[in-house]
Write an enzyme that holds these catalytic residues in place. Structure first.
Site, mmCIF file in Angstrom:
data_model
loop_
_atom_site.group_PDB
_atom_site.id
_atom_site.type_symbol
_atom_site.label_atom_id
_atom_site.label_comp_id
_atom_site.label_asym_id
_atom_site.label_seq_id
_atom_site.Cartn_x
_atom_site.Cartn_y
_atom_site.Cartn_z
ATOM 1 N N ASN A 177 0.819 -1.008 0.195
ATOM 2 C CA ASN A 177 0.026 -0.138 -0.163
ATOM 3 C C ASN A 177 0.607 1.219 -0.272
ATOM 4 O O ASN A 177 1.720 1.171 0.629
ATOM 5 C CB ASN A 177 -0.453 0.176 1.104
ATOM 6 C CG ASN A 177 -1.931 1.437 1.404
ATOM 7 O OD1 ASN A 177 -2.778 1.164 0.310
ATOM 8 N ND2 ASN A 177 -1.177 1.860 1.590
ATOM 9 N N ILE A 180 -0.107 8.691 1.460
ATOM 10 C CA ILE A 180 0.846 10.211 2.115
ATOM 11 C C ILE A 180 0.107 10.512 3.076
ATOM 12 O O ILE A 180 -1.652 10.758 3.213
ATOM 13 C CB ILE A 180 0.648 11.393 0.630
ATOM 14 C CG1 ILE A 180 0.793 10.445 -0.397
ATOM 15 C CG2 ILE A 180 1.049 12.455 1.134
ATOM 16 C CD1 ILE A 180 0.850 11.370 -1.352
ATOM 17 N N ARG A 182 0.760 12.369 7.046
ATOM 18 C CA ARG A 182 2.078 13.619 7.144
ATOM 19 C C ARG A 182 2.773 12.997 8.695
ATOM 20 O O ARG A 182 2.602 12.370 9.038
ATOM 21 C CB ARG A 182 1.822 14.999 7.919
ATOM 22 C CG ARG A 182 0.510 15.226 9.132
ATOM 23 C CD ARG A 182 -0.105 16.347 8.979
ATOM 24 N NE ARG A 182 -0.782 15.884 10.651
ATOM 25 C CZ ARG A 182 -1.458 16.959 11.436
ATOM 26 N NH1 ARG A 182 -2.276 18.069 9.886
ATOM 27 N NH2 ARG A 182 -2.351 17.340 12.209
ATOM 28 N N ARG A 194 1.211 10.200 11.474
ATOM 29 C CA ARG A 194 -0.646 10.594 11.200
ATOM 30 C C ARG A 194 -1.355 9.739 9.584
ATOM 31 O O ARG A 194 -1.638 10.330 9.193
ATOM 32 C CB ARG A 194 -0.776 11.674 12.062
ATOM 33 C CG ARG A 194 -2.143 12.121 11.957
ATOM 34 C CD ARG A 194 -1.883 13.693 12.447
ATOM 35 N NE ARG A 194 -3.664 14.031 12.259
ATOM 36 C CZ ARG A 194 -4.647 14.019 12.306
ATOM 37 N NH1 ARG A 194 -5.207 12.713 10.441
ATOM 38 N NH2 ARG A 194 -5.840 14.438 13.106
ATOM 39 N N TRP A 195 -1.613 8.577 10.916
ATOM 40 C CA TRP A 195 -2.486 8.310 10.331
ATOM 41 C C TRP A 195 -3.870 7.605 10.408
ATOM 42 O O TRP A 195 -4.199 7.185 11.670
ATOM 43 C CB TRP A 195 -2.091 6.858 8.840
ATOM 44 C CG TRP A 195 -1.038 5.774 9.239
ATOM 45 C CD1 TRP A 195 -1.865 5.481 11.453
ATOM 46 C CD2 TRP A 195 -0.197 4.148 9.620
ATOM 47 N NE1 TRP A 195 -1.326 4.762 11.059
ATOM 48 C CE2 TRP A 195 -0.085 4.103 11.094
ATOM 49 C CE3 TRP A 195 0.206 4.632 8.581
ATOM 50 C CZ2 TRP A 195 0.482 3.229 10.938
ATOM 51 C CZ3 TRP A 195 1.365 3.672 8.372
ATOM 52 C CH2 TRP A 195 1.643 2.330 9.820
ATOM 53 N N ARG A 199 -7.228 4.692 6.565
ATOM 54 C CA ARG A 199 -5.893 4.489 6.013
ATOM 55 C C ARG A 199 -5.647 3.168 5.372
ATOM 56 O O ARG A 199 -5.617 2.094 6.919
ATOM 57 C CB ARG A 199 -5.496 5.644 5.782
ATOM 58 C CG ARG A 199 -5.936 6.996 5.935
ATOM 59 C CD ARG A 199 -6.722 7.530 4.402
ATOM 60 N NE ARG A 199 -7.300 8.645 4.950
ATOM 61 C CZ ARG A 199 -8.044 8.807 3.599
ATOM 62 N NH1 ARG A 199 -8.686 8.089 2.758
ATOM 63 N NH2 ARG A 199 -8.417 10.382 4.062
ATOM 64 N N GLY A 200 -4.756 2.542 4.077
ATOM 65 C CA GLY A 200 -4.320 1.694 3.925
ATOM 66 C C GLY A 200 -3.776 1.678 5.213
ATOM 67 O O GLY A 200 -3.171 0.705 5.170
ATOM 68 N N GLU A 243 -0.402 0.609 -6.692
ATOM 69 C CA GLU A 243 -0.011 1.611 -7.584
ATOM 70 C C GLU A 243 0.660 2.246 -7.833
ATOM 71 O O GLU A 243 1.096 2.808 -9.102
ATOM 72 C CB GLU A 243 0.133 3.410 -5.803
ATOM 73 C CG GLU A 243 -1.203 3.281 -5.287
ATOM 74 C CD GLU A 243 -1.374 2.551 -3.873
ATOM 75 O OE1 GLU A 243 -2.154 2.615 -2.892
ATOM 76 O OE2 GLU A 243 -0.763 0.770 -3.680
ATOM 77 N N ASP A 314 -3.800 22.565 9.063
ATOM 78 C CA ASP A 314 -4.524 22.178 8.536
ATOM 79 C C ASP A 314 -4.746 22.622 7.143
ATOM 80 O O ASP A 314 -4.867 23.830 7.180
ATOM 81 C CB ASP A 314 -4.666 20.986 9.319
ATOM 82 C CG ASP A 314 -5.034 19.508 8.524
ATOM 83 O OD1 ASP A 314 -3.706 19.699 8.863
ATOM 84 O OD2 ASP A 314 -5.838 19.286 7.574
#
Length: 514
Positions: A177, A180, A182, A194-195, A199-200, A243, A314
């Site tokens: 996977n 993107i 941060r 920070r996910w 998210r994947g 991807e 942000d």
């Protein structure tokens, strides 16, 4: 636009007048953000700061900003000539996600050719040596402070690594996977990852922690990958396609990858910089115990090293709340000779994510039409923080149709699970023209009858307006003409000038002196 890697892409941008080299000394602390923000708002070029200053000293490498600062550059990065051509990319993705039954032999052969190109011809090519590993920092040489990481806003808790392409693989996943997320530097060799939970990368980590509790989770972060690979990570690629494969389709050539030096992960061979390391179990001697500020909630019991992230300015235009996320320990940093550090900032729209949203909007339309063919057009206004507000025009066919479309949009793609407001209009309204949308809302809507409110739905954790972090409401606005069953009143008849009169005025226009 076809290109080999980021450097080739930059060379082509420069020939097009779309890259500006900044030779004056500019600080990575705040100054770079202010310059990039002014240039982006003016629709200006990508910026290469060749004399960046970091921590009051000359940086070891130049800083690239505003790479995707206009929709046209996003389209070029995706291998298209202009933004309109991205509809074709969306059609390709729609076909790969849900292939339609062929209409005949010729159509069947075309679909087989497309699938062959996507799944076989564009599978990533593994190379033995790569430019991204020309220089290696390991052990005590690992120092994130040597990278010119931007401090974007005065209230930011620390510098922010914002364009890192995070590469993970779950224990049961057939492919890697790319995402993107941060990252906040904590020291010379640690970053907070920070996910969000859906998210994947976070899902891969969750599966790893369940399958191999107490074992380090390998991660690689690529900085300065080629644009197709970067953009592939923010595009709704079907689960059957990596991807890397999608990037190859965009670029027209297979993505070259190389095995990371410390794990089995494959990283982009042409990346400028690669960070390799692990998320460590909390009892690992290299892990640091979480520091819990007075009055703060303790970290969740994940069994892994955690830290309190933020606050940062942000894409909402506000500083976000602090929250707990896993810590990425960097074991080594590899890079090209004379690397380029790719950076960005996020802030009140327009910013680079908002520009990406405008371009990727064209990719979404065919994907949505495959599920909801009544959709005529779809628009995510950049001032709506890229995804929080959507306007959709439809070919209305029955009473209640607009409400079906609202719930369909909230469900079809993960990208829209956080969309707070959906406005549905008829096909005679251009959803990209606010004058038409507002006219439709004020003439075709009753606030009580035509407003749908949904409580306790998933909401972006950065949305401080929601009553509970991560959980809030959604609103749908039906600004379509009402059908029998939706109203008992006689509906308004729109005003149109007589066509014969319009033709007569056209004929006399040049004689009117207007």
């Amino acid at each position: 636009m076809k290109y080999r890697d980021l450097r080739d892409f930059l060379a082509q941008l420069e020939r097009q007048g779309e890259l500006k080299r900044i030779t004056a000394p500019v600080s990575t602390r705040l100054e770079m953000t202010e310059i990039a923000d002014r240039v982006l708002r003016a629709g200006g070029p990508a910026l290469l700061f060749e004399n960046a200053r970091h921590n009051d000293a000359p940086a070891d490498m130049p800083v690239l900003a505003n790479l995707f600062g206009t929709p046209r550059r996003v389209a070029w990065g995706m291998g298209a000539d202009d933004v309109g051509a991205l509809r074709e990319t969306g059609e390709l993705l729609a076909s790969l996600r849900e292939p339609e039954a062929p209409k005949g032999l010729r159509d069947a052969l075309a679909k087989v050719s497309m699938l062959k190109a996507a799944l076989w011809d564009m599978s990533p090519k593994t190379v033995r040596s790569a430019a991204c590993q020309e220089i290696v920092w390991e052990g005590a040489d690992v120092d994130l402070g040597r990278l010119p990481i931007q401090t974007c806003w005065p209230g930011d808790v620390a510098p922010l690594l914002a364009w890192g392409l995070v590469i993970t693989r779950g224990p049961n996943a057939r492919r890697q996977n790319l995402g993107i997320y941060r990252q906040q530097p904590l020291g010379p060799n640690k970053l907070i990852m920070r996910w969000l939970s859906h998210r994947g990368g976070a899902l891969d980590f969750r599966d790893h922690a369940q399958a191999h509790p107490g074992k380090p989770f390998p991660i690689a972060v690529a900085l300065g990958a080629d644009p197709a690979t970067i953009l592939g990570a923010v595009t709704p690629v079907p689960d059957t396609l990596s991807e890397y494969q999608f990037a190859g389709l965009l670029r027209g050539s297979r993505t070259e990858v190389v095995k990371a030096l410390g794990s089995d992960l494959s990283v982009p061979a042409s990346a400028e910089i690669v960070l390799e390391g692990h998320l460590l179990p909390a009892d690992d001697p290299r892990a640091v115990a979480a520091a819990v500020p007075e009055g703060a909630n303790p970290p969740p019991a994940t069994g892994y090293e955690m830290a309190l992230e933020g606050p940062y300015g942000d894409h909402t235009g506000y500083y976000n709340e602090q929250d707990w996320f896993p810590v990425f320990t960097v074991d080594r940093i590899t890079m090209r000779r004379n690397p380029i550090y790719h950076s960005t900032y996020t802030g009140k729209p327009p910013d680079e994510p908002a520009v990406l949203g405008v371009a990727l909007n064209e990719v979404f339309v065919p994907l949505l039409r495959r599920q909801l063919p009544e959709i005529v057009d779809f628009y995510l206004p950049p001032e709506g923080c890229s995804y929080r507000l959507a306007v959709v025009s439809i070919r209305k066919q029955y009473a209640g149709h607009a409400k079906r479309v609202m719930f369909g949009l909230w469900s079809v793609l993960r990208q829209f699970m956080y969309t707070k407001f959906i406005v549905v209009v008829d096909e005679d309204i251009d959803p990209r023209d606010w004058t038409e949308v507002v006219w439709a809302m004020t003439t075709r809507m009753d606030p009580v009858r035509d407003t749908v409110l949904v409580e306790n739905t998933p909401i972006d954790y950065l949305d401080f307006a929601s009553p509970v972090s991560g959980l809030g409401g959604k609103m749908g606005l039906d600004a379509t003409n009402k059908w029998p069953g939706e109203t008992s009143r006689e509906w308004g008849t729109p005003i149109h000038m007589d066509e014969a009169v319009k033709r007569r005025v056209d004929a006399m226009w040049d004689t009117l002196g207007l």
